[in-house]
Design a protein around this motif. Structure first.
Motif, PDB file in Angstrom:
ATOM      1  N   THR A 172       0.803  -1.237   0.000  1.00 21.06           N
ATOM      2  CA  THR A 172       0.000   0.000   0.000  1.00 21.06           C
ATOM      3  C   THR A 172       0.829   1.277   0.000  1.00 21.06           C
ATOM      4  O   THR A 172       0.274   2.376   0.027  1.00 21.06           O
ATOM      5  N   HIS A 173       2.152   1.185  -0.072  1.00 22.13           N
ATOM      6  CA  HIS A 173       3.008   2.312   0.301  1.00 22.13           C
ATOM      7  C   HIS A 173       2.829   3.585  -0.527  1.00 22.13           C
ATOM      8  O   HIS A 173       3.102   4.681  -0.044  1.00 22.13           O
ATOM      9  N   ASP A 174       2.400   3.494  -1.770  1.00 23.22           N
ATOM     10  CA  ASP A 174       2.239   4.678  -2.621  1.00 23.22           C
ATOM     11  C   ASP A 174       0.781   5.051  -2.860  1.00 23.22           C
ATOM     12  O   ASP A 174       0.482   5.865  -3.734  1.00 23.22           O
ATOM     13  N   ILE A 175      -0.137   4.493  -2.098  1.00 17.57           N
ATOM     14  CA  ILE A 175      -1.548   4.558  -2.460  1.00 17.57           C
ATOM     15  C   ILE A 175      -2.118   5.971  -2.418  1.00 17.57           C
ATOM     16  O   ILE A 175      -3.175   6.237  -3.017  1.00 17.57           O
ATOM     17  N   GLU A 176      -1.463   6.906  -1.758  1.00 20.59           N
ATOM     18  CA  GLU A 176      -2.004   8.273  -1.746  1.00 20.59           C
ATOM     19  C   GLU A 176      -2.114   8.839  -3.154  1.00 20.59           C
ATOM     20  O   GLU A 176      -2.957   9.698  -3.418  1.00 20.59           O
ATOM     21  N   ARG A 177      -1.295   8.332  -4.069  1.00 21.22           N
ATOM     22  CA  ARG A 177      -1.344   8.838  -5.444  1.00 21.22           C
ATOM     23  C   ARG A 177      -2.618   8.415  -6.176  1.00 21.22           C
ATOM     24  O   ARG A 177      -2.896   8.936  -7.256  1.00 21.22           O
ATOM     25  N   MET A 178      -3.376   7.493  -5.611  1.00 19.68           N
ATOM     26  CA  MET A 178      -4.648   7.108  -6.212  1.00 19.68           C
ATOM     27  C   MET A 178      -5.717   8.171  -5.960  1.00 19.68           C
ATOM     28  O   MET A 178      -6.764   8.175  -6.598  1.00 19.68           O
ATOM     29  N   PHE A 179      -5.456   9.084  -5.033  1.00 21.48           N
ATOM     30  CA  PHE A 179      -6.432  10.088  -4.648  1.00 21.48           C
ATOM     31  C   PHE A 179      -5.906  11.488  -4.982  1.00 21.48           C
ATOM     32  O   PHE A 179      -4.731  11.782  -4.748  1.00 21.48           O
ATOM     33  N   PRO A 180      -6.751  12.345  -5.551  1.00 24.71           N
ATOM     34  CA  PRO A 180      -6.292  13.691  -5.942  1.00 24.71           C
ATOM     35  C   PRO A 180      -5.915  14.539  -4.734  1.00 24.71           C
ATOM     36  O   PRO A 180      -6.328  14.267  -3.603  1.00 24.71           O
ATOM     37  N   GLY A 181      -5.104  15.563  -5.006  1.00 20.78           N
ATOM     38  CA  GLY A 181      -4.767  16.523  -3.969  1.00 20.78           C
ATOM     39  C   GLY A 181      -3.452  16.288  -3.263  1.00 20.78           C
ATOM     40  O   GLY A 181      -3.122  17.000  -2.312  1.00 20.78           O
ATOM     41  N   GLY A 182      -2.683  15.317  -3.735  1.00 21.62           N
ATOM     42  CA  GLY A 182      -1.415  15.017  -3.079  1.00 21.62           C
ATOM     43  C   GLY A 182      -0.286  15.917  -3.535  1.00 21.62           C
ATOM     44  O   GLY A 182      -0.468  16.776  -4.406  1.00 21.62           O
ATOM     45  N   PRO A 183       0.900  15.733  -2.949  1.00 22.28           N
ATOM     46  CA  PRO A 183       2.059  16.539  -3.356  1.00 22.28           C
ATOM     47  C   PRO A 183       2.426  16.270  -4.806  1.00 22.28           C
ATOM     48  O   PRO A 183       2.241  15.166  -5.315  1.00 22.28           O
ATOM     49  N   VAL A 184       2.930  17.317  -5.464  1.00 17.03           N
ATOM     50  CA  VAL A 184       3.271  17.227  -6.889  1.00 17.03           C
ATOM     51  C   VAL A 184       4.785  17.182  -7.041  1.00 17.03           C
ATOM     52  O   VAL A 184       5.511  17.960  -6.416  1.00 17.03           O
ATOM     53  N   LEU A 185       5.247  16.274  -7.894  1.00 19.19           N
ATOM     54  CA  LEU A 185       6.677  16.096  -8.125  1.00 19.19           C
ATOM     55  C   LEU A 185       7.074  16.743  -9.439  1.00 19.19           C
ATOM     56  O   LEU A 185       6.484  16.456 -10.480  1.00 19.19           O
ATOM     57  N   GLY A 186       8.076  17.639  -9.389  1.00 19.53           N
ATOM     58  CA  GLY A 186       8.593  18.258 -10.599  1.00 19.53           C
ATOM     59  C   GLY A 186       9.719  17.415 -11.174  1.00 19.53           C
ATOM     60  O   GLY A 186      10.884  17.591 -10.825  1.00 19.53           O
ATOM     61  N   HIS A 187       9.372  16.506 -12.077  1.00 15.42           N
ATOM     62  CA  HIS A 187      10.338  15.531 -12.569  1.00 15.42           C
ATOM     63  C   HIS A 187      11.557  16.165 -13.240  1.00 15.42           C
ATOM     64  O   HIS A 187      12.655  15.629 -13.177  1.00 15.42           O
ATOM     65  N   ALA A 188      11.375  17.292 -13.886  1.00 18.73           N
ATOM     66  CA  ALA A 188      12.436  17.845 -14.731  1.00 18.73           C
ATOM     67  C   ALA A 188      13.665  18.267 -13.941  1.00 18.73           C
ATOM     68  O   ALA A 188      14.794  18.116 -14.411  1.00 18.73           O
ATOM     69  N   ASP A 189      13.444  18.800 -12.743  1.00 20.72           N
ATOM     70  CA  ASP A 189      14.592  19.372 -12.028  1.00 20.72           C
ATOM     71  C   ASP A 189      14.637  19.019 -10.542  1.00 20.72           C
ATOM     72  O   ASP A 189      15.456  19.554  -9.802  1.00 20.72           O
ATOM     73  N   VAL A 190      13.773  18.123 -10.093  1.00 20.35           N
ATOM     74  CA  VAL A 190      13.761  17.772  -8.676  1.00 20.35           C
ATOM     75  C   VAL A 190      15.012  16.982  -8.306  1.00 20.35           C
ATOM     76  O   VAL A 190      15.563  16.246  -9.129  1.00 20.35           O
ATOM     77  N   ARG A 191      15.477  17.173  -7.082  1.00 22.66           N
ATOM     78  CA  ARG A 191      16.434  16.228  -6.502  1.00 22.66           C
ATOM     79  C   ARG A 191      15.617  15.034  -6.051  1.00 22.66           C
ATOM     80  O   ARG A 191      14.628  15.195  -5.329  1.00 22.66           O
ATOM     81  N   TRP A 192      16.000  13.850  -6.463  1.00 25.90           N
ATOM     82  CA  TRP A 192      15.175  12.684  -6.192  1.00 25.90           C
ATOM     83  C   TRP A 192      15.091  12.352  -4.710  1.00 25.90           C
ATOM     84  O   TRP A 192      14.202  11.609  -4.286  1.00 25.90           O
ATOM     85  N   ASP A 193      15.992  12.914  -3.895  1.00 22.26           N
ATOM     86  CA  ASP A 193      15.925  12.704  -2.451  1.00 22.26           C
ATOM     87  C   ASP A 193      15.328  13.901  -1.722  1.00 22.26           C
ATOM     88  O   ASP A 193      15.475  14.038  -0.516  1.00 22.26           O
ATOM     89  N   ASP A 194      14.617  14.767  -2.437  1.00 19.35           N
ATOM     90  CA  ASP A 194      14.080  16.002  -1.864  1.00 19.35           C
ATOM     91  C   ASP A 194      13.048  15.685  -0.774  1.00 19.35           C
ATOM     92  O   ASP A 194      11.964  15.165  -1.067  1.00 19.35           O
ATOM     93  N   PRO A 195      13.344  16.013   0.482  1.00 18.17           N
ATOM     94  CA  PRO A 195      12.392  15.709   1.556  1.00 18.17           C
ATOM     95  C   PRO A 195      11.104  16.503   1.454  1.00 18.17           C
ATOM     96  O   PRO A 195      10.080  16.084   2.001  1.00 18.17           O
ATOM     97  N   ALA A 196      11.137  17.637   0.736  1.00 20.06           N
ATOM     98  CA  ALA A 196       9.924  18.446   0.591  1.00 20.06           C
ATOM     99  C   ALA A 196       8.851  17.703  -0.198  1.00 20.06           C
ATOM    100  O   ALA A 196       7.663  18.011  -0.076  1.00 20.06           O
ATOM    101  N   TYR A 197       9.258  16.715  -1.000  1.00 12.80           N
ATOM    102  CA  TYR A 197       8.281  15.860  -1.669  1.00 12.80           C
ATOM    103  C   TYR A 197       8.155  14.506  -0.977  1.00 12.80           C
ATOM    104  O   TYR A 197       7.047  14.013  -0.742  1.00 12.80           O
TER     105      TYR A 197
END
Length: 202
Positions: free
Chosen positions: A55-80
């Motif tokens: 179930t670990h990623d299931i929040e993505r099944m529901f709208p309104g979650g945090p948005v990830l900026g794939h183009a320039d995000v640091r993949w370890d960014d704690p803000a996401y």
């Protein structure tokens, strides 16, 4: 592929119900395979670990979650990573609360803890859940990562960084060894570069 984890069935009623609950999620296969990889790495995994993995990623099944900026995000960014993990933990907690008496057969607080740590790992099974997530990502979401490049969502270099990060964050030695072939296969699926991806996408 002989170096992938075998599929396993649900071990408890709650786990079986979780598998039904996540089925509509477009990346449900990633969650199921995370559970399979967890059991492969840690045959003694607790019910709580297994449910957290599936179930670990299931929040993505529901709208309104945090948005990830794939183009320039640091993949370890704690803000996401932290909002994502904690939102999934909360969603699963609410779902478990609505199950009724059957939820009493598992430690809801422990499931919440493990989901909250699934991106960064931790003590008492959290490293195992994180490692299983990484292996499943490399196995099941390589095509999604390729799609990011083909669509221009991010560059090939950024996609490579994501795949490598999923290996580098693992702290379970057996999982690190298993990640090698999966990483190689995932990298092979990436377009040569953004220009090539644009041509291929026409």
């Amino acid at each position: 592929m002989p170096w992938t984890a075998p599929r396993v069935g649900a071990e408890s009623e709650v786990e079986a119900l979780a598998a039904e609950w996540i089925a509509p999620y477009h990346q449900a296969e990633h969650l199921v395979r995370a559970r399979d990889w967890l059991v492969h790495l840690t045959p003694s995994a607790t019910a709580e670990m297994r449910i957290a993995a599936i179930t670990h990623d299931i929040e993505r099944m529901f709208p309104g979650g945090p948005v990830l900026g794939h183009a320039d995000v640091r993949w370890d960014d704690p803000a996401y990573l932290f909002p994502h993990s904690l939102r999934s933990a909360e969603v699963v907690s609410v779902w478990l609360a609505n199950l009724g008496p059957v939820a009493a057969t598992v430690d809801v607080a422990e499931i919440r803890r493990l989901i909250g740590l699934h991106e960064v790992g931790g003590l008492n099974g959290a490293d195992d859940v994180q490692a299983a997530d990484s292996l499943s990502f490399l196995e099941t979401l390589a095509g999604v990562t390729r799609g990011w490049v083909l669509s221009g969502t991010c560059s090939r270099v950024q996609a490579e960084r994501k795949l490598q990060y999923m290996v580098d964050r693992v702290r379970v030695p057996a999982a690190t060894r298993l990640a090698g072939p999966l990483l190689e296969r995932a990298l092979d699926q990436l377009p040569a570069d953004t220009a090539t991806a644009e041509v291929a996408g026409r």
